[in-house]
Scaffold this active site. Structure first.
Site, PDB file in Angstrom:
ATOM      1  N   ALA A 163      -5.039 -24.039  -0.843  1.00 49.15           N
ATOM      2  CA  ALA A 163      -6.221 -25.036  -0.652  1.00 49.15           C
ATOM      3  C   ALA A 163      -6.606 -25.183   0.784  1.00 49.15           C
ATOM      4  O   ALA A 163      -5.782 -25.146   1.397  1.00 49.15           O
ATOM      5  CB  ALA A 163      -5.489 -26.347  -1.176  1.00 49.15           C
ATOM      6  N   ALA A 164      -7.812 -25.307   0.930  1.00 42.50           N
ATOM      7  CA  ALA A 164      -8.306 -25.010   2.135  1.00 42.50           C
ATOM      8  C   ALA A 164      -9.893 -25.665   2.225  1.00 42.50           C
ATOM      9  O   ALA A 164     -10.627 -25.443   1.305  1.00 42.50           O
ATOM     10  CB  ALA A 164      -8.143 -23.929   3.302  1.00 42.50           C
ATOM     11  N   LEU A 165     -10.222 -26.136   3.175  1.00 40.68           N
ATOM     12  CA  LEU A 165     -11.719 -26.550   3.444  1.00 40.68           C
ATOM     13  C   LEU A 165     -12.454 -25.410   4.229  1.00 40.68           C
ATOM     14  O   LEU A 165     -11.908 -25.379   5.454  1.00 40.68           O
ATOM     15  CB  LEU A 165     -12.121 -27.946   4.198  1.00 40.68           C
ATOM     16  CG  LEU A 165     -13.172 -28.395   3.979  1.00 40.68           C
ATOM     17  CD1 LEU A 165     -13.570 -28.887   2.697  1.00 40.68           C
ATOM     18  CD2 LEU A 165     -13.340 -29.900   5.054  1.00 40.68           C
ATOM     19  N   TYR A 173     -13.241 -23.693  11.539  1.00 40.76           N
ATOM     20  CA  TYR A 173     -12.251 -23.511  10.482  1.00 40.76           C
ATOM     21  C   TYR A 173     -11.231 -22.442  10.979  1.00 40.76           C
ATOM     22  O   TYR A 173     -10.289 -22.825  10.745  1.00 40.76           O
ATOM     23  CB  TYR A 173     -13.393 -22.564   9.647  1.00 40.76           C
ATOM     24  CG  TYR A 173     -12.317 -21.851   8.349  1.00 40.76           C
ATOM     25  CD1 TYR A 173     -11.884 -22.744   7.473  1.00 40.76           C
ATOM     26  CD2 TYR A 173     -12.532 -20.586   8.294  1.00 40.76           C
ATOM     27  CE1 TYR A 173     -11.110 -21.986   6.552  1.00 40.76           C
ATOM     28  CE2 TYR A 173     -11.781 -19.988   7.205  1.00 40.76           C
ATOM     29  CZ  TYR A 173     -11.074 -20.501   6.470  1.00 40.76           C
ATOM     30  OH  TYR A 173     -10.145 -20.027   5.419  1.00 40.76           O
ATOM     31  N   LEU A 211      -4.615 -33.186  -0.340  1.00 36.93           N
ATOM     32  CA  LEU A 211      -3.738 -32.908   0.829  1.00 36.93           C
ATOM     33  C   LEU A 211      -3.560 -33.849   2.208  1.00 36.93           C
ATOM     34  O   LEU A 211      -2.697 -33.913   2.700  1.00 36.93           O
ATOM     35  CB  LEU A 211      -4.086 -31.486   1.351  1.00 36.93           C
ATOM     36  CG  LEU A 211      -3.712 -30.091   0.632  1.00 36.93           C
ATOM     37  CD1 LEU A 211      -4.331 -28.970   1.009  1.00 36.93           C
ATOM     38  CD2 LEU A 211      -2.398 -29.912   0.678  1.00 36.93           C
TER      39      LEU A 211
END
EC number: 1.1.1.135
Length: 294
Positions: free
Chosen positions: A61-63, A128, A39
């Site tokens: 999708a992510a951290l 986050y 990304l």
């Protein structure tokens, strides 16, 4: 309809891809299954979009965790990464039927009301959640080009969840018949929802082509950590001593997070039935029992 799921190798992503393929209504691609999508790299994003040419995108999708404690990475992936994805969608003229972006219930932070509704002003307390709040602002910028819905999932539970998360860790301890377990704040209250219910809800939102909405994925019922512990005692018929460890208490812990499902139920229908927390825990317990007996 061709659907691209970013974050397809994650906990929710794997379950969602399985469900969508099982329905046989869609051609489903996982951005981390067919080809890895970075990304943070616009060229990588465009490459995946050009090859799959999706009609609809579920952006999972992510951290969620940074091992080196560098908060900038949250924003590079979760915020700038979403900008790269949405810009590429518009530039390549794909996902004409819409985009569904996953945010987090964590953006609500600490509020005065018991049930957290979508109309509340977000008060994120960690990087986050802040990066996801920024992501939602990015989404608003692109809503004039595409129908984009944001979902705010609360605590998703079920098979396949990383053992390092609190509830899977507790389940594993009960399966192994440990004598003691170290836990942090026993009074933290969360709104737990089955990963199967979560994926079913996403399927329904896709099928209805809901556009430009922000919707909680929640049940409206809260359970404390201690209540989860008690349920596992009953399910396993095993008693265990709790040792509270201050190291497990997060400085930014939110005491209570229970979602208001009113808007969600307006879409699904008020007769929608969520899987009970007890049923989720029973399934997790039985599955872990099988895993450890092999």
């Amino acid at each position: 309809m061709k659907i691209l799921v970013t974050g397809g190798s994650g906990f929710i992503g794997k379950n969602l891809i399985y469900l969508l393929r099982e329905k046989r209504e869609f051609e489903v691609f996982g951005a981390t299954v067919e080809e890895t999508m970075d990304l943070t790299n616009p060229c990588s994003v465009q490459s995946v979009l050009e090859k799959t040419k999706p009609d609809f995108i579920v952006h999972l999708a992510a951290l969620t965790f940074v091992p080196n404690n560098n908060p900038i990475t949250f924003y590079l992936v979760n915020t700038i990464g979403t900008e790269n994805l949405l810009r590429s969608i518009v530039d390549l003229n794909v996902a004409k039927l819409g985009v569904l972006c996953f945010s987090t219930a964590g953006i609500y932070g600490i509020q005065e009301t018991k049930l957290l509704s979508e109309s509340l002003t977000p008060k994120p307390v960690n990087h986050y959640s802040m990066s996801k709040h920024c992501m939602e602002h990015i989404v608003n910028k692109y809503r004039c080009f595409r129908g984009i819905t944001v979902v705010r999932p609360f605590n998703v539970l079920g098979l396949g969840q990383n053992i390092n998360f609190l509830v899977p860790k507790m389940v594993s301890a009960f399966v192994k018949k440990d004598k003691t377990i170290e836990l942090g704040n026993l009074d933290s209250v969360r709104d737990f929802i089955s990963v199967n219910d979560c994926c079913d809800i996403i399927y329904r939102l896709i099928s209805k082509l809901i556009e430009n909405e922000t919707i909680n994925i929640c049940t409206g019922i809260g359970y404390s950590v201690y209540q989860i512990f008690q349920l596992l005692c009953e399910i396993s018929m095993h008693q265990m001593e709790i040792k509270q460890n201050e190291l497990f208490v997060r400085h930014d812990d939110i005491p209570q997070m229970i979602g208001d499902p009113s808007k969600l139920l307006n879409v699904l229908g008020n007769d929608y039935r969520f899987t009970s927390v007890r049923a989720i825990l029973e399934e997790m317990y039985k599955n872990r029992l099988l895993e450890l007996s092999i």
